[in-house]
Design a protein around this motif. Structure first.
Motif, PDB file in Angstrom:
ATOM      1  N   UNK A 101      16.142  -3.536  18.448  1.00  0.00           N
ATOM      2  CA  UNK A 101      15.628  -4.109  17.195  1.00  0.00           C
ATOM      3  C   UNK A 101      14.673  -3.130  16.521  1.00  0.00           C
ATOM      4  N   UNK A 102      14.603  -3.152  15.181  1.00  0.00           N
ATOM      5  CA  UNK A 102      13.623  -2.309  14.504  1.00  0.00           C
ATOM      6  C   UNK A 102      12.190  -2.768  14.797  1.00  0.00           C
ATOM      7  N   UNK A 103      11.244  -1.816  14.842  1.00  0.00           N
ATOM      8  CA  UNK A 103       9.832  -2.165  15.042  1.00  0.00           C
ATOM      9  C   UNK A 103       9.037  -1.755  13.806  1.00  0.00           C
ATOM     10  N   UNK A 104       7.989  -2.521  13.476  1.00  0.00           N
ATOM     11  CA  UNK A 104       7.142  -2.109  12.342  1.00  0.00           C
ATOM     12  C   UNK A 104       6.321  -0.874  12.700  1.00  0.00           C
ATOM     13  N   UNK A 105       5.972  -0.079  11.688  1.00  0.00           N
ATOM     14  CA  UNK A 105       5.183   1.132  11.942  1.00  0.00           C
ATOM     15  C   UNK A 105       3.759   0.947  11.436  1.00  0.00           C
ATOM     16  N   UNK A 106       2.883   1.848  11.862  1.00  0.00           N
ATOM     17  CA  UNK A 106       1.483   1.758  11.458  1.00  0.00           C
ATOM     18  C   UNK A 106       1.349   2.166   9.988  1.00  0.00           C
ATOM     19  N   UNK A 107       0.257   1.733   9.334  1.00  0.00           N
ATOM     20  CA  UNK A 107       0.043   2.118   7.926  1.00  0.00           C
ATOM     21  C   UNK A 107       0.000   3.632   7.767  1.00  0.00           C
ATOM     22  N   UNK A 108      -0.492   4.335   8.805  1.00  0.00           N
ATOM     23  CA  UNK A 108      -0.579   5.797   8.716  1.00  0.00           C
ATOM     24  C   UNK A 108       0.812   6.415   8.658  1.00  0.00           C
ATOM     25  N   UNK A 109       1.761   5.812   9.409  1.00  0.00           N
ATOM     26  CA  UNK A 109       3.136   6.321   9.360  1.00  0.00           C
ATOM     27  C   UNK A 109       3.768   5.942   8.025  1.00  0.00           C
ATOM     28  N   UNK A 110       3.518   4.720   7.561  1.00  0.00           N
ATOM     29  CA  UNK A 110       4.050   4.298   6.263  1.00  0.00           C
ATOM     30  C   UNK A 110       3.544   5.198   5.146  1.00  0.00           C
ATOM     31  N   UNK A 111       2.304   5.684   5.302  1.00  0.00           N
ATOM     32  CA  UNK A 111       1.735   6.597   4.307  1.00  0.00           C
ATOM     33  C   UNK A 111       2.624   7.828   4.125  1.00  0.00           C
ATOM     34  N   UNK A 112       3.241   8.275   5.239  1.00  0.00           N
ATOM     35  CA  UNK A 112       4.126   9.452   5.175  1.00  0.00           C
ATOM     36  C   UNK A 112       5.313   9.217   4.241  1.00  0.00           C
ATOM     37  N   UNK A 113       5.611   7.952   3.957  1.00  0.00           N
ATOM     38  CA  UNK A 113       6.744   7.672   3.072  1.00  0.00           C
ATOM     39  C   UNK A 113       6.330   7.264   1.669  1.00  0.00           C
ATOM     40  N   UNK A 114       5.016   7.319   1.377  1.00  0.00           N
ATOM     41  CA  UNK A 114       4.548   6.814   0.075  1.00  0.00           C
ATOM     42  C   UNK A 114       4.348   7.955  -0.923  1.00  0.00           C
ATOM     43  N   UNK A 115       3.691   7.673  -2.030  1.00  0.00           N
ATOM     44  CA  UNK A 115       3.412   8.680  -3.050  1.00  0.00           C
ATOM     45  C   UNK A 115       1.912   8.867  -3.195  1.00  0.00           C
ATOM     46  N   UNK A 116       1.491  10.101  -3.515  1.00  0.00           N
ATOM     47  CA  UNK A 116       0.110  10.316  -3.969  1.00  0.00           C
ATOM     48  C   UNK A 116       0.245  10.617  -5.452  1.00  0.00           C
ATOM     49  N   UNK A 117      -0.158   9.685  -6.302  1.00  0.00           N
ATOM     50  CA  UNK A 117       0.095   9.850  -7.738  1.00  0.00           C
ATOM     51  C   UNK A 117       1.585   9.971  -7.956  1.00  0.00           C
ATOM     52  N   UNK A 118       2.007  10.998  -8.693  1.00  0.00           N
ATOM     53  CA  UNK A 118       3.447  11.142  -8.924  1.00  0.00           C
ATOM     54  C   UNK A 118       4.148  11.891  -7.793  1.00  0.00           C
ATOM     55  N   UNK A 119       3.382  12.440  -6.837  1.00  0.00           N
ATOM     56  CA  UNK A 119       3.987  13.317  -5.827  1.00  0.00           C
ATOM     57  C   UNK A 119       4.282  12.546  -4.537  1.00  0.00           C
ATOM     58  N   UNK A 120       5.553  12.518  -4.127  1.00  0.00           N
ATOM     59  CA  UNK A 120       5.894  11.847  -2.874  1.00  0.00           C
ATOM     60  C   UNK A 120       5.313  12.598  -1.665  1.00  0.00           C
TER      61      UNK A 120
END
Lengths: 314, 323
Positions: free
Chosen positions: B151-170
């Protein structure tokens, strides 16, 4: 607490002897049958997928209830491996075999071998071609696909451009769902499928494929994904558009899919009842041992939307 | 007279040589021009960012594999190790209750350990790296399934941050750039990097000249494991979850990127920039063919042909060098 070397030696010899005994007992079909619970082998196409895990869990629970000694093997989506496992089952002490084929055609010859050995076979979720099965248990994927088309049409007001994310090519699930969806969506002349690509039933692939498709078709209002995993990838690609300007419909009713419906990002899913599939398979296997199985058992599929999602979450 | 004659061919422009040395780049440019003509959606700002995000996982994975291939080995386990690292990180966070950033570091550590085991098995266990990493491919994927129970497991916010954007830059693009700079520095500016070329060029000569070849091999595989783990965490970040089947088959994309980028599977040759271009070629083909709504069956055919052509260039290059 120290053991003398003789006790250690004796223990080793004892352990080896026990192993040999267990090993030979396993080869002897008659010895394990008397008095013990009937042994049933469940061969699953893969355990690398929440859907089949629920099938397994349903079968396990039912086996515990009915006093069945259930042995579960995982074919890891490899037909050759599954045929080996079925051969082992044929030469072992199994009274019945439940098979969820990796490939309906490839599994035929190993099921024939079980037929010859008078071991009844129950097929789950996918059919067996070219051999006899005592029972076949599955959800109606074609009807489910049609239902998904109606759900999506309703959600987008029966008009607009949509995308379709197809599952793994060559699987009956993808074929049947796609066929049902295509038939269902034909009834709405104002809905147009502008893009159709496979994302292999996989979340990460669906994220990339949807992102790319959105470049070419920014104006779409709906997406149909042939399973929840792909729908969740598509939702990730849509970002804030998911559930607002773009409605997503999918298939399976997995836990993650149901939570997405609660969050409003997924508008509908077609719930199969995998645990029920597993439980019914065990029931049919027991009946088949006495030659009383039902040839085909259809497990109904249900549309899950925000209004009835509460009935499905565990 | 003879010295002038010897210099002349290098000064004059040789199209074959240019093509042989920059084949991947030329191919990429031709591909981009063709896609720009075929579909107006290709050369938009948003699509360029999409390509950047999509290339990040494959390229980071391939940087690690570049080290291994330069050192004369092969790493087939990176896709599984990526999945194992992200799943371990998800497990440490959601089940063991470790703080998010610690779970992220633990995920990277799992990658390093898996890689080091590959290195130990091939350097000290005398297994060919093909076999050692083939075994790890299976072991790591199996452990991923054991941890996750499928089953899939949820990840920590720090890992999710790796998939987010800072301003316009992914963020994945930022991570990609940092990984490329670090990898390039390691390969070209450090003793370790030069040792990789030496070991890949001729392991026996490297040993005789006093290099600790076995230790270098362990470090090279550990680095590959680290980059694989980073790629796995990037992918998990983008999906907000650790997937048991994540990155299946990515090892082939990574090896293809390295080879398209001009590295030789015989060892001793390879560039991080080349690998990056190789990864871009794969992603641009998939992106472009998606935009054109070409079936994924044909995408596989096209990618296979590109790999064959790339290796053809490798052969051509070696011929022009030896002549």
């Amino acid at each position: 607490m120290k053991f003398s070397s003789t006790t250690r030696k004796a223990a080793t010899i004892g352990a080896v002897a026990a192993l040999v005994l267990v090993g030979t007992a396993g080869c002897n079909r008659a010895s394990s049958g008397a008095g013990a619970n009937p042994k049933v082998v469940l061969s699953l196409s893969t355990l690398n997928n929440p859907f089949f895990i629920e099938v397994r869990d349903g079968a396990k629970a039912e086996a515990a209830k009915k006093g069945v000694d259930l042995e579960i093997v995982d074919a890891q989506n490899d037909s050759a491996q599954q045929s080996n496992q079925l051969q082992t089952a044929a030469s072992g002490s199994a009274k019945a075999v439940i098979v969820n084929p990796v490939d309906s055609d490839a599994v035929g010859s190993s099921v024939s071998a079980l037929n010859k050995g008078d071991i009844p076979v129950v097929a789950v979720d996918r059919t067996v071609n070219g051999a006899t099965t005592a029972s076949f248990i599955a959800s109606d994927n074609v009807a489910g696909g049609e239902q998904a088309a109606e759900d999506l049409a309703k959600a987008i007001g029966e008009k607009g451009d949509i995308l379709v994310l197809q599952g793994q090519a060559g699987t009956s699930a993808s074929r049947d769902r796609g066929k049902g969806f295509a038939e269902g969506i034909k009834k709405y002349p104002n809905i147009k499928v502008v893009g159709e690509q496979t994302a292999n039933f996989d979340r990460a692939t669906a994220l990339d494929v949807t992102t790319n498709l959105l470049q070419a078709h920014p104006g779409i209002v709906g997406i149909f994904a042939e399973n929840d995993e792909m729908a969740l990838g598509a939702i990730k690609a849509l970002g804030s558009k998911a559930g607002t300007s773009v409605k997503v419909a999918s298939f399976d009713g997995e836990d993650d899919g149901l939570s997405a419906i609660k969050d409003g990002t997924l508008s509908s899913t077609i719930a199969q009842q995998p645990a029920k599939l597993g439980a019914l398979a065990v029931d049919q296997a027991l009946l088949a041992i006495d030659g009383k199985a039902t040839k085909t058992v259809s497990v109904p599929v249900v549309s899950v939307t925000k209004t009835n999602v509460g009935d499905f979450s565990k | 007279m003879s010295s002038i004659a010897a210099k002349a061919p290098t000064r004059s422009f040789s199209f074959t040589k240019f093509l042989a040395n920059n084949g991947a780049l030329v191919g990429l440019v031709v591909l981009c021009i063709a896609l720009f003509i075929a579909t107006p959606d290709f050369l938009t700002g948003r699509n360029i960012l999409n390509i950047g995000i999509q290339v990040s996982t494959v390229a980071v994975l391939a940087f690690g594999v570049t080290f291994v291939i330069v050192a004369g080995g092969i790493d087939l386990s990176v896709g599984s190790v990526a999945a194992l690292a992200s799943m371990s990180s998800g497990y440490f966070f959601s089940t063991s209750g470790l703080p998010g950033w610690l779970a992220l570091i633990a995920g990277l550590a799992v990658g390093i350990i898996a890689g080091a085991v590959n290195g130990l098995a091939s350097a000290y266990g005398k297994l060919p790296s093909f076999i050692a990493t083939l075994a790890m491919l299976s072991v790591a994927r199996g452990l991923t399934l054991v941890i996750s129970d499928g089953r899939p497991l949820p990840t920590s916010p720090q890992v999710s941050f790796l998939g987010s954007d800072i301003g316009p830059v992914p963020v994945p693009i930022i991570v990609l750039v940092i990984a490329a700079v670090v990898a390039s520095f390691l390969l070209n500016r450090t003793v370790l990097g030069r040792s990789m070329f030496a070991v890949g060029g001729n392991a026996e000569a490297a040993r005789l000249s006093g290099l600790p070849v076995k230790r270098i091999v362990v470090v090279v595989f550990a680095l590959s494991g680290l980059f694989a783990a980073l790629a796995g965490l990037l992918l998990a970040g983008r999906l907000d979850s650790a997937q048991p089947q994540a990155a299946s088959g990515y090892e082939l994309d990574a090896i293809a990127s390295v080879v398209i980028g001009g590295a030789s599977l015989a060892g001793g040759v390879g560039r991080i920039s080349g690998t990056f271009i190789g990864a871009l070629v794969l992603v641009v083909i998939r992106n472009g063919l998606n935009l054109l709504n070409v079936s994924s069956f044909w995408q596989q055919v096209v990618i296979g042909l590109v790999i064959a052509i790339a290796v053809g260039f490798d052969v051509l290059r070696r011929k022009t060098r030896s002549s």
